[in-house]
Design an enzyme around this catalytic site. Structure first.
Site, PDB file in Angstrom:
ATOM      1  N   ARG A  46      93.081 -55.852  55.767  1.00 46.36           N
ATOM      2  CA  ARG A  46      93.513 -55.338  54.620  1.00 46.36           C
ATOM      3  C   ARG A  46      93.357 -53.514  55.408  1.00 46.36           C
ATOM      4  NH1 ARG A  46      88.972 -54.469  50.633  1.00 46.36           N
ATOM      5  NH2 ARG A  46      88.014 -55.265  52.475  1.00 46.36           N
ATOM      6  N   LEU A  81      91.815 -56.054  40.215  1.00 51.75           N
ATOM      7  CA  LEU A  81      92.556 -56.028  38.588  1.00 51.75           C
ATOM      8  C   LEU A  81      91.874 -54.633  38.451  1.00 51.75           C
ATOM      9  CD1 LEU A  81      90.389 -58.940  37.099  1.00 51.75           C
ATOM     10  CD2 LEU A  81      92.451 -58.815  37.391  1.00 51.75           C
ATOM     11  N   THR A 109     107.183 -58.607  61.459  1.00 45.81           N
ATOM     12  CA  THR A 109     107.994 -59.520  60.837  1.00 45.81           C
ATOM     13  C   THR A 109     109.008 -58.913  58.861  1.00 45.81           C
ATOM     14  OG1 THR A 109     106.379 -60.574  59.877  1.00 45.81           O
ATOM     15  CG2 THR A 109     107.333 -61.811  61.311  1.00 45.81           C
ATOM     16  N   ALA A 151      94.332 -51.976  37.450  1.00 55.54           N
ATOM     17  CA  ALA A 151      95.698 -51.179  37.885  1.00 55.54           C
ATOM     18  C   ALA A 151      95.979 -50.053  37.688  1.00 55.54           C
ATOM     19  CB  ALA A 151      95.870 -51.632  35.701  1.00 55.54           C
ATOM     20  N   GLY A 152      97.246 -49.896  38.029  1.00 52.32           N
ATOM     21  CA  GLY A 152      97.947 -48.538  38.469  1.00 52.32           C
ATOM     22  C   GLY A 152      99.338 -48.736  38.697  1.00 52.32           C
ATOM     23  N   CYS A 166     103.522 -55.321  53.165  1.00 54.30           N
ATOM     24  CA  CYS A 166     102.954 -56.795  52.983  1.00 54.30           C
ATOM     25  C   CYS A 166     102.972 -57.337  51.707  1.00 54.30           C
ATOM     26  CB  CYS A 166     101.810 -57.073  53.757  1.00 54.30           C
ATOM     27  SG  CYS A 166     101.670 -56.808  55.730  1.00 54.30           S
ATOM     28  N   GLU A 170      96.513 -63.478  59.982  1.00 53.07           N
ATOM     29  CA  GLU A 170      95.157 -61.821  60.157  1.00 53.07           C
ATOM     30  C   GLU A 170      95.545 -62.036  58.317  1.00 53.07           C
ATOM     31  OE1 GLU A 170      93.190 -61.456  61.597  1.00 53.07           O
ATOM     32  OE2 GLU A 170      92.346 -60.420  60.273  1.00 53.07           O
TER      33      GLU A 170
HETATM   34  P1  NAD Z   1     103.693 -52.891  62.903  1.00 55.33           P
HETATM   35  O1  NAD Z   1     104.496 -52.470  63.005  1.00 55.33           O
HETATM   36  O2  NAD Z   1     102.450 -51.919  62.831  1.00 55.33           O
HETATM   37  O3  NAD Z   1     103.845 -53.396  64.699  1.00 55.33           O
HETATM   38  C1  NAD Z   1     104.278 -54.200  65.415  1.00 55.33           C
HETATM   39  C2  NAD Z   1     104.634 -54.124  67.026  1.00 55.33           C
HETATM   40  O4  NAD Z   1     105.178 -54.346  67.641  1.00 55.33           O
HETATM   41  C3  NAD Z   1     105.088 -52.641  67.030  1.00 55.33           C
HETATM   42  O5  NAD Z   1     104.203 -51.912  67.632  1.00 55.33           O
HETATM   43  C4  NAD Z   1     106.232 -52.503  68.194  1.00 55.33           C
HETATM   44  O6  NAD Z   1     106.351 -51.719  69.254  1.00 55.33           O
HETATM   45  C5  NAD Z   1     105.635 -54.154  68.597  1.00 55.33           C
HETATM   46  N1  NAD Z   1     106.819 -55.335  69.597  1.00 55.33           N
HETATM   47  C6  NAD Z   1     107.437 -55.415  68.705  1.00 55.33           C
HETATM   48  N2  NAD Z   1     108.399 -56.305  69.807  1.00 55.33           N
HETATM   49  C7  NAD Z   1     107.745 -56.617  70.296  1.00 55.33           C
HETATM   50  C8  NAD Z   1     108.510 -57.266  72.079  1.00 55.33           C
HETATM   51  N3  NAD Z   1     108.861 -57.569  71.766  1.00 55.33           N
HETATM   52  N4  NAD Z   1     107.245 -56.968  72.648  1.00 55.33           N
HETATM   53  C9  NAD Z   1     105.840 -56.140  72.515  1.00 55.33           C
HETATM   54  N5  NAD Z   1     105.424 -56.031  71.216  1.00 55.33           N
HETATM   55  C10 NAD Z   1     106.345 -55.343  70.088  1.00 55.33           C
HETATM   56  O7  NAD Z   1     103.426 -54.464  61.948  1.00 55.33           O
HETATM   57  P2  NAD Z   1     101.947 -54.763  62.150  1.00 55.33           P
HETATM   58  O8  NAD Z   1     101.751 -53.876  60.238  1.00 55.33           O
HETATM   59  O9  NAD Z   1     101.034 -54.939  62.930  1.00 55.33           O
HETATM   60  O10 NAD Z   1     102.356 -56.189  61.630  1.00 55.33           O
HETATM   61  C11 NAD Z   1     102.457 -57.369  62.286  1.00 55.33           C
HETATM   62  C12 NAD Z   1     102.498 -58.237  61.437  1.00 55.33           C
HETATM   63  O11 NAD Z   1     101.453 -58.709  60.919  1.00 55.33           O
HETATM   64  C13 NAD Z   1     103.253 -59.035  60.315  1.00 55.33           C
HETATM   65  O12 NAD Z   1     104.314 -59.805  60.567  1.00 55.33           O
HETATM   66  C14 NAD Z   1     102.762 -58.489  59.310  1.00 55.33           C
HETATM   67  O13 NAD Z   1     103.423 -58.996  58.111  1.00 55.33           O
HETATM   68  C15 NAD Z   1     101.226 -59.162  59.417  1.00 55.33           C
HETATM   69  N6  NAD Z   1      99.483 -58.841  58.492  1.00 55.33           N
HETATM   70  C16 NAD Z   1      99.647 -57.415  58.979  1.00 55.33           C
HETATM   71  C17 NAD Z   1      99.286 -57.049  58.432  1.00 55.33           C
HETATM   72  C18 NAD Z   1      99.138 -55.006  58.242  1.00 55.33           C
HETATM   73  O14 NAD Z   1      97.650 -54.845  57.482  1.00 55.33           O
HETATM   74  N7  NAD Z   1      99.965 -54.375  57.749  1.00 55.33           N
HETATM   75  C19 NAD Z   1      97.597 -57.605  58.109  1.00 55.33           C
HETATM   76  C20 NAD Z   1      97.777 -59.041  57.943  1.00 55.33           C
HETATM   77  C21 NAD Z   1      99.316 -59.420  58.376  1.00 55.33           C
HETATM   78  C1  UGA Z   2      97.450 -56.961  51.835  1.00 53.48           C
HETATM   79  C2  UGA Z   2      96.188 -58.025  51.335  1.00 53.48           C
HETATM   80  O1  UGA Z   2      94.758 -57.492  50.577  1.00 53.48           O
HETATM   81  C3  UGA Z   2      95.212 -58.660  52.708  1.00 53.48           C
HETATM   82  O2  UGA Z   2      94.474 -59.339  53.215  1.00 53.48           O
HETATM   83  C4  UGA Z   2      96.756 -58.845  54.070  1.00 53.48           C
HETATM   84  O3  UGA Z   2      96.095 -59.092  54.936  1.00 53.48           O
HETATM   85  C5  UGA Z   2      97.709 -58.064  54.274  1.00 53.48           C
HETATM   86  O4  UGA Z   2      97.757 -57.518  52.652  1.00 53.48           O
HETATM   87  C6  UGA Z   2      98.531 -57.996  54.981  1.00 53.48           C
HETATM   88  O5  UGA Z   2      98.875 -59.416  54.806  1.00 53.48           O
HETATM   89  O6  UGA Z   2      99.527 -57.076  55.739  1.00 53.48           O
HETATM   90  P1  UGA Z   2      97.369 -54.147  52.514  1.00 53.48           P
HETATM   91  O7  UGA Z   2      98.282 -53.954  52.011  1.00 53.48           O
HETATM   92  O8  UGA Z   2      96.486 -54.124  53.648  1.00 53.48           O
HETATM   93  O9  UGA Z   2      96.202 -56.030  52.281  1.00 53.48           O
HETATM   94  O10 UGA Z   2      96.654 -53.280  51.290  1.00 53.48           O
HETATM   95  P2  UGA Z   2      95.693 -53.949  49.982  1.00 53.48           P
HETATM   96  O11 UGA Z   2      94.130 -53.036  49.178  1.00 53.48           O
HETATM   97  O12 UGA Z   2      95.968 -55.142  49.807  1.00 53.48           O
HETATM   98  O13 UGA Z   2      96.681 -53.242  48.643  1.00 53.48           O
HETATM   99  C7  UGA Z   2      98.203 -53.790  48.997  1.00 53.48           C
HETATM  100  C8  UGA Z   2      98.682 -52.512  47.491  1.00 53.48           C
HETATM  101  O14 UGA Z   2      98.161 -53.554  46.407  1.00 53.48           O
HETATM  102  C9  UGA Z   2      98.306 -51.484  47.663  1.00 53.48           C
HETATM  103  O15 UGA Z   2      99.368 -50.318  46.793  1.00 53.48           O
HETATM  104  C10 UGA Z   2      97.433 -50.994  46.422  1.00 53.48           C
HETATM  105  O16 UGA Z   2      97.368 -49.980  46.204  1.00 53.48           O
HETATM  106  C11 UGA Z   2      97.440 -52.597  45.111  1.00 53.48           C
HETATM  107  N1  UGA Z   2      96.230 -52.829  44.767  1.00 53.48           N
HETATM  108  C12 UGA Z   2      95.461 -53.348  44.831  1.00 53.48           C
HETATM  109  C13 UGA Z   2      96.276 -51.992  43.119  1.00 53.48           C
HETATM  110  O17 UGA Z   2      97.356 -52.254  43.136  1.00 53.48           O
HETATM  111  N2  UGA Z   2      95.284 -52.246  42.321  1.00 53.48           N
HETATM  112  C14 UGA Z   2      94.495 -53.464  43.258  1.00 53.48           C
HETATM  113  O18 UGA Z   2      93.591 -54.287  42.547  1.00 53.48           O
HETATM  114  C15 UGA Z   2      94.692 -53.927  44.355  1.00 53.48           C
END
Ligand code: NAD
Ligand code: UGA
Length: 433
Positions: A154, A253, A86, A255-256, A263, A151
């Site tokens: 991280r 917490l 998304t 800093a960076g 996300c 979900e």
């Molecule tokens: P991603 O881009 O890694 O994976 C998405 C996958 O969906 C791709 O492989 C794509 O080919 C596939 N896809 C797209 N359209 C499709 C269809 N019609 N049928 C089957 N497959 C299809 O994305 P992601 O990082 O896994 O994120 C997915 C969702 O989860 C997002 O909404 C994101 O915000 C959320 N999310 C991500 C994280 C994270 O750490 N990456 C953590 C929590 C939530």
């Molecule tokens: C984040 C959330 O932590 C997850 O709970 C969530 O599921 C996910 O987004 C999502 O919705 O996709 P992620 O993006 O994998 O996970 O990584 P984080 O560890 O949260 O770090 C995000 C960013 O913040 C990085 O650039 C990291 O360097 C930065 N960060 C994190 C800081 O600068 N300081 C911190 O203390 C923590």
């Protein structure tokens, strides 16, 4: 119970394999044929610690399969998870729901018995209603429920986060769906993971509120770091000092250079847009997003100052490119904005990342890729540490000094100790210290 996971990316693949590890039969479906081919050949399409091993184990038992055949996977499923991307919609900052809506249209005609459609993708409030309407209009007699189950994993710690979550949030509007969700997450409830049942719209909003809150916490400490620099205080000591208070908490917490990743940047923007649309603007989150954007480029200026006021025709060595360690994900990595700002000011850029070089090549042009950290530093006018990979924490500082043309180190993650750097004879600049 049969599970179909639509979208085999960071979230779909990790959730799918963890459910298989809990004993469910899981089919992961993805439209990206090369991803499915790689998975079927035992190759991981992403870098995530521990993933290859747990996938191999579950493929071997027969509980985990990968396919592009959506029809078959949907027909066999009791629970259908939607874990497609998304991303930010071009132009306006809203979440692009085209992949989620496409999945709803694709699965609708395939529903021939009761199914629970579970939206795991991060989606704006009301998306579950829209998915419900798409399916009901396409297949009026379909028996199904739509559930929100955001979900919180991280990247880099994804498997552990999935298996030992702080909580599981389930937004369901009917008992039959709640019962299926309880069965799916039973292995986690046996481990005492808190289950938070709520309605679908609240669940959708919980996900954005959580990410926006964490992004705010990071932005707060980053501004405190700036204040520490001006006042001669130390942000790490400050973070510890406030983090002991349980109401504040010590996590997030550090800093960076500003938060990045797939996300926080996109989810804060999407929340801002939703809130504006509903006439309840989230001014705090608007400020957080703006401050974070400015910060990434400000890091470029920090490097310029450390280099004596100009980087024109200088070579800057960048160590660490991914948005955080233990992932190959370059989406919205702070390194991108920092490198662009340094290039705008005339610097030549040499880079190294232990895992992210292939993904970096897709987004970073006009940079030189080095084979190891010391080759990256050789003859450079400054070293800038952007991502705190473990292997970069333990660099031989004497070798660093010998490799650099000018002994300038800018540490945007506070991984080195100022006294040690001084002892080695490096001009050392870090964050908020
Ligand atoms: P991603 O881009 O890694 O994976 C998405 C996958 O969906 C791709 O492989 C794509 O080919 C596939 N896809 C797209 N359209 C499709 C269809 N019609 N049928 C089957 N497959 C299809 O994305 P992601 O990082 O896994 O994120 C997915 C969702 O989860 C997002 O909404 C994101 O915000 C959320 N999310 C991500 C994280 C994270 O750490 N990456 C953590 C929590 C939530
Ligand atoms: C984040 C959330 O932590 C997850 O709970 C969530 O599921 C996910 O987004 C999502 O919705 O996709 P992620 O993006 O994998 O996970 O990584 P984080 O560890 O949260 O770090 C995000 C960013 O913040 C990085 O650039 C990291 O360097 C930065 N960060 C994190 C800081 O600068 N300081 C911190 O203390 C923590």
């Amino acid at each position: 119970m049969n599970i179909t996971m639509i979208g085999a990316g960071y979230v779909g693949l990790v959730s799918g394999v963890c459910f298989a590890d809990f004993g469910f039969d899981v089919t992961c479906v993805d439209t990206n044929a090369s991803k499915i081919a790689a998975l079927n050949a035992g190759r991981m399409p992403i870098y995530e610690p521990g993933l290859a091993e747990i996938v191999a184990k579950n493929v071997k038992t027969g509980r985990l399969t990968f396919t592009s055949d959506l029809a078959r996977a949907v027909k066999a499923a009791d629970a259908i998870f939607v874990a497609v991307g998304t991303p930010t919609r071009r132009g306006d900052g809203h979440a692009d729901l085209s992949y989620v809506h496409a999945v709803a249209r694709e699965i609708a005609p395939l529903i021939d018995s009761y199914k629970v459609v579970i939206i795991k993708s991060t989606v704006p409030v009301g998306t579950g209603d829209a998915v419900h309407d798409i399916i009901a209009k396409t297949t009026p007699l379909a028996l199904f429920s739509v559930v929100s189950n955001p979900e919180f994993l991280r990247e880099g710690a994804a498997i552990d986060d999935f298996k030992r979550p702080d909580r599981v949030v389930i937004g369901a509007n009917d008992d039959r769906a709640r019962e299926v969700m309880a069965r799916l997450y039973r292995p986690l409830t046996l481990n005492q993971a808190p289950m938070h049942y709520t309605d679908r719209r609240t669940s959708e909003l919980i996900k954005y509120a959580a990410n926006a809150f964490l992004a705010t916490k990071i932005t707060f400490i980053n501004e405190m770091a700036d204040l520490c620099e001006r006042t001669g205080a130390n942000v790490q000591e400050l973070a510890r000092g406030i983090g002991f208070d349980n109401r504040i908490g010590a996590k997030f917490l550090h800093a960076g250079p500003g938060y990045g990743g797939s996300c926080f940047p996109k989810d804060t923007l999407a929340l801002i847009k939703t809130a504006q649309d509903f006439g309840a603007p989230t001014r705090i989150v608007e400020t957080v997003a703006a401050v974070n954007d400015q910060r990434k480029r400000a890091m470029g200026r920090k490097v310029v100052t450390a280099c004596g006021g100009s980087v024109r025709d200088k070579t800057i060595a960048i160590l660490g490119l991914t948005f955080k360690p233990n992932t190959d994900d370059m989406r919205d990595a702070p390194s991108i904005a920092i490198i662009q700002s340094l290039q705008d000011m005339g610097a030549a850029i040499r880079v190294f990342d232990p895992v992210g070089m292939d993904s970096a090549r897709e987004v970073l042009v006009d940079v030189t890729y080095a084979a190891d950290p010391y080759a990256c530093l050789a003859g450079a006018d400054a070293m800038v540490l952007v991502t705190e990979w473990d292997m970069l924490r333990g660099l031989d500082l004497n070798r660093v000094k010998a490799a650099l043309k000018e002994p300038v180190v800018v540490d945007l993650r506070n991984v080195y100790r100022p006294e040690e750097m001084k002892r080695v004879g490096l001009h050392y600049v870090s964050i908020g210290r």
